[in-house]
Design an enzyme around this catalytic site. Structure first.
Site, PDB file in Angstrom:
ATOM      1  N   PRO A   2       0.834  -1.202   0.000  1.00  0.00           N
ATOM      2  CA  PRO A   2       0.000   0.000   0.000  1.00  0.00           C
ATOM      3  C   PRO A   2       0.868   1.251   0.000  1.00  0.00           C
ATOM      4  O   PRO A   2       1.812   1.367   0.789  1.00  0.00           O
ATOM      5  CB  PRO A   2      -0.797  -0.135   1.303  1.00  0.00           C
ATOM      6  CG  PRO A   2      -0.815  -1.598   1.590  1.00  0.00           C
ATOM      7  CD  PRO A   2       0.513  -2.110   1.107  1.00  0.00           C
ATOM      8  N   GLU A   3       0.570   2.175  -0.911  1.00  0.00           N
ATOM      9  CA  GLU A   3       1.331   3.410  -1.011  1.00  0.00           C
ATOM     10  C   GLU A   3       0.501   4.557  -0.449  1.00  0.00           C
ATOM     11  O   GLU A   3      -0.570   4.347   0.115  1.00  0.00           O
ATOM     12  CB  GLU A   3       1.742   3.633  -2.466  1.00  0.00           C
ATOM     13  CG  GLU A   3       2.617   2.491  -2.981  1.00  0.00           C
ATOM     14  CD  GLU A   3       3.096   2.670  -4.417  1.00  0.00           C
ATOM     15  OE1 GLU A   3       2.921   3.772  -4.983  1.00  0.00           O
ATOM     16  OE2 GLU A   3       3.634   1.702  -4.985  1.00  0.00           O
ATOM     17  N   HIS A  89      -4.511 -14.660   9.992  1.00  0.00           N
ATOM     18  CA  HIS A  89      -3.723 -13.509   9.545  1.00  0.00           C
ATOM     19  C   HIS A  89      -4.203 -12.193  10.149  1.00  0.00           C
ATOM     20  O   HIS A  89      -3.795 -11.120   9.693  1.00  0.00           O
ATOM     21  CB  HIS A  89      -3.745 -13.420   8.019  1.00  0.00           C
ATOM     22  CG  HIS A  89      -3.138 -14.603   7.334  1.00  0.00           C
ATOM     23  ND1 HIS A  89      -1.883 -15.078   7.646  1.00  0.00           N
ATOM     24  CD2 HIS A  89      -3.622 -15.420   6.357  1.00  0.00           C
ATOM     25  CE1 HIS A  89      -1.615 -16.137   6.890  1.00  0.00           C
ATOM     26  NE2 HIS A  89      -2.652 -16.366   6.108  1.00  0.00           N
ATOM     27  N   ARG A 107       1.621 -11.325   5.470  1.00  0.00           N
ATOM     28  CA  ARG A 107       3.082 -11.419   5.483  1.00  0.00           C
ATOM     29  C   ARG A 107       3.712 -10.864   6.765  1.00  0.00           C
ATOM     30  O   ARG A 107       4.904 -10.997   6.974  1.00  0.00           O
ATOM     31  CB  ARG A 107       3.659 -10.700   4.252  1.00  0.00           C
ATOM     32  CG  ARG A 107       3.187 -11.332   2.948  1.00  0.00           C
ATOM     33  CD  ARG A 107       3.730 -10.621   1.726  1.00  0.00           C
ATOM     34  NE  ARG A 107       5.166 -10.811   1.567  1.00  0.00           N
ATOM     35  CZ  ARG A 107       5.877 -10.294   0.574  1.00  0.00           C
ATOM     36  NH1 ARG A 107       5.266  -9.566  -0.348  1.00  0.00           N
ATOM     37  NH2 ARG A 107       7.170 -10.498   0.495  1.00  0.00           N
ATOM     38  N   ARG A 151      21.512  14.717  -5.474  1.00  0.00           N
ATOM     39  CA  ARG A 151      21.492  13.257  -5.516  1.00  0.00           C
ATOM     40  C   ARG A 151      22.021  12.726  -6.846  1.00  0.00           C
ATOM     41  O   ARG A 151      21.580  13.173  -7.910  1.00  0.00           O
ATOM     42  CB  ARG A 151      20.066  12.742  -5.302  1.00  0.00           C
ATOM     43  CG  ARG A 151      19.458  13.176  -3.982  1.00  0.00           C
ATOM     44  CD  ARG A 151      20.259  12.641  -2.794  1.00  0.00           C
ATOM     45  NE  ARG A 151      19.741  13.123  -1.534  1.00  0.00           N
ATOM     46  CZ  ARG A 151      18.774  12.545  -0.853  1.00  0.00           C
ATOM     47  NH1 ARG A 151      18.199  11.444  -1.318  1.00  0.00           N
ATOM     48  NH2 ARG A 151      18.376  13.053   0.281  1.00  0.00           N
TER      49      ARG A 151
END
Length: 271
Positions: A2-3, A89, A107, A151
């Site tokens: 999920p973003e 889960h 997970r 960067r």
């Protein structure tokens, strides 16, 4: 994973409904990525005030302390007055006077962490290195270009790092770079100011569109109300390797960057 749009969609789907609820129980399943950091019993009796977001963290502010919740790779939340019996889960559940908030995470890369305050060492360790929020006024295009100029890594990797601008994950970095016409392998310090400003606008536009469409459901993401997202249906490059570009019909390329999949159009996106 999920973003930012998925986390914000999740927040909006239950924040108002859980506000002012009193915690009446906490149920823990198998260990998550990090320990809770307190005895679950101390949360009982506390009241939920607000639910905020910082990057991909949900911040559940209580009348005493807060919970920092991360969905990890596969986590999702449910909030309802009644939920089915907890499954194998389901690893965290906050039982409140207004409903149950349950974290489902096959997970177990997600986490729920207690902190005494937003500025205590626990919260600072998780949030202190995060960059500017891309949908807030602090995301300034000129400052963005100046930071990129420092960067030497590829622009895609710099976006994913999250310390210049937070929450632009793999899906939306690929989509924003397509909108801006920038090859994901281009070194960040080689972006001209006009191209950096175009990328700034593309990031904002892609995230706003994703929010409007409820985020992306690639596997099993859904909001806390069980609603799926639909951004993936409109994706220009993500997950479309070998398919024709929606703009120029060239085949979409797929490569690996930092062990993550990257998708781009070799014709529309210039190095």
């Amino acid at each position: 994973m999920p973003e930012l749009p998925e986390v914000e969609v999740t927040r909006r789907s239950f924040a108002d409904r859980i506000a002012d609820a009193q915690v009446v129980g906490v149920h823990m399943g198998k260990p998550l990525r990090w320990p809770l950091g307190c005895d679950p019993k101390v949360l009982v009796g506390r009241t939920v005030q607000t639910v905020a977001r910082r990057g991909k963290y949900l911040l559940i502010h209580l009348d005493q302390g807060l919970l920092l919740l991360h969905l990890g790779m596969s986590g999702s939340l449910q909030f309802a007055a009644q939920l089915p019996p907890r499954g194998v889960h389901d690893h965290f559940e906050l039982e409140t006077s207004r409903g149950r908030l349950r974290l489902h995470d096959p997970r177990r890369f997600g986490a729920v962490v207690h902190a005494e305050a937003i500025d205590d060492p626990v919260a600072r360790k998780l949030l202190g290195g995060l960059g500017v929020e891309p949908l807030e006024v602090g995301f300034d295009p000129v400052s963005f270009h100046a930071a990129l100029h420092q960067r030497r890594a590829s622009i895609k990797q710099v976006l994913l790092a999250g310390d210049i601008v937070v929450g632009v994950g793999n899906i939306y970095a690929s989509e924003a770079l397509f909108r801006a016409g920038i090859r994901p392998t281009l070194r960040a310090d080689r972006l001209s100011k006009p191209r950096a400003l175009r990328l700034h606008g593309a990031i904002v536009g892609v995230l706003q569109k994703a929010l409007a469409l409820g985020g992306s459901t690639l596997r099993d993401f859904s909001s806390a109300q069980g609603e799926s997202g639909y951004f993936q249906l409109d994706a220009m490059v993500y997950g479309r390797e070998g398919q024709p570009c929606r703009v120029c019909s060239s085949p979409i390329k797929g490569i690996r960057q930092g062990q993550r999949s990257t998708f781009y159009c070799p014709q529309c996106q210039k190095p």
